[in-house]
Scaffold this active site. Structure first.
Site, PDB file in Angstrom:
ATOM      1  N   SER A  91      -3.077 -11.148  -2.899  1.00 28.46           N
ATOM      2  CA  SER A  91      -3.130 -12.011  -4.016  1.00 28.46           C
ATOM      3  C   SER A  91      -2.176 -13.117  -4.099  1.00 28.46           C
ATOM      4  O   SER A  91      -1.363 -13.486  -4.889  1.00 28.46           O
ATOM      5  CB  SER A  91      -3.021 -11.370  -5.529  1.00 28.46           C
ATOM      6  N   ARG A 116     -12.530  -4.041  -0.091  1.00 27.51           N
ATOM      7  CA  ARG A 116     -13.425  -4.772   0.820  1.00 27.51           C
ATOM      8  C   ARG A 116     -14.317  -3.950   1.665  1.00 27.51           C
ATOM      9  O   ARG A 116     -15.121  -4.524   2.306  1.00 27.51           O
ATOM     10  CB  ARG A 116     -12.475  -5.722   1.724  1.00 27.51           C
ATOM     11  N   ASP A 151      -7.976  -3.496   1.214  1.00 28.10           N
ATOM     12  CA  ASP A 151      -8.777  -3.332   2.120  1.00 28.10           C
ATOM     13  C   ASP A 151      -9.766  -2.222   1.806  1.00 28.10           C
ATOM     14  O   ASP A 151     -11.069  -2.516   2.065  1.00 28.10           O
ATOM     15  CB  ASP A 151      -7.634  -2.831   3.501  1.00 28.10           C
ATOM     16  N   SER A 190       0.768  -1.187  -0.172  1.00 29.84           N
ATOM     17  CA  SER A 190      -0.080  -0.046  -0.122  1.00 29.84           C
ATOM     18  C   SER A 190       1.019   1.335   0.225  1.00 29.84           C
ATOM     19  O   SER A 190       0.605   2.429  -0.751  1.00 29.84           O
ATOM     20  CB  SER A 190      -0.891   0.051   1.235  1.00 29.84           C
TER      21      SER A 190
END
Length: 231
Positions: free
Chosen positions: A135, A94, A91, A68
């Site tokens: 992933s 989601r 995040d 990130s």
């Protein structure tokens, strides 16, 4: 990644995973009466307007490896250069698009499938789409790569050791996983499958993660060399 949610009993003896796949599949329309509609303004037109080429920069690695941070730093650097980029963060998605998914293997696969399709749309719009996701499964990442057959899928592997990521533990998730409070956590009790042929691999140096600016510079150099930041 975070742990798996509590699963309800499967219907009439079906395995829990199979039941979940059937539930997700039932929400996807299947019809032979749908057709692709082409528009007069195409990808090349949009790229010419933006003076750049659309692509997907897919950042993968363990939790705490700096994905990130790299994604946001890269996005900011491209912005200062007058290039249009958009970050898709694991995040963040989601909280919306993928809020109905948990962390079982089939949910993780569906999570990445959706992201791959969205990333493809951003690339088709002419943007540099920066996707930041653990992933963990190789086949899921390769499925996303297959969506962009023109070489515009750029896999960036943050090859940081588990020891380094666990020492950093910015979200406190490794501590919870080690305590048994999170199940199915990547790197602890769920596997991470490292890329075999990624375009960019960024490694730790003497047990230290490179600075965000250094990592972003490495990605930008690749994008420059391959002509993505030019008409």
């Amino acid at each position: 990644m975070r742990g798996r949610p509590v699963q309800c009993g499967a219907h009439r003896g079906q395995p829990r995973g199979e039941n979940r796949v059937l539930e997700m599949s039932s929400t996807v329309p299947k019809s032979s009466n749908i057709f692709w509609h082409d528009c007069p303004v195409g990808k090349t037109d949009r790229q010419n307007l933006l003076k750049q080429k659309g692509c997907v920069v897919w950042i993968t690695g363990l939790s705490g490896s700096g994905k990130s941070t790299l994604a946001c730093t890269l996005g900011r650097e491209l912005h200062t250069r007058g290039k249009l980029a958009y970050v898709l963060d694991g995040d963040n998605l989601r909280h919306g698009l993928n809020k109905d998914l948990g962390f079982a293997a089939e949910d993780r696969a569906e999570n990445i499938r959706r992201v791959g399709e969205v990333a493809k749309l951003f690339a088709d719009a002419g943007l540099v789409c920066i996707a930041s996701f653990i992933s963990p499964y190789r086949r899921d990442r390769e499925s996303c790569r297959a969506l962009l057959s023109d070489g515009s899928f750029i896999e960036v592997f943050l090859n940081m050791s588990l020891e380094l990521c666990e020492a950093r533990d910015p979200k406190g998730l490794y501590k919870l996983a080690r305590a048994g409070k999170i199940k199915g956590f990547t790197g602890i009790d769920d596997p991470y499958e490292a890329p075999l042929n990624c375009e960019i691999e960024i490694k730790e140096v003497d047990g230290v993660c490179p600075s965000p600016s250094d990592m972003a510079a490495q990605v930008i150099a690749y994008l420059e060399d391959k002509g993505f930041l030019h008409e």
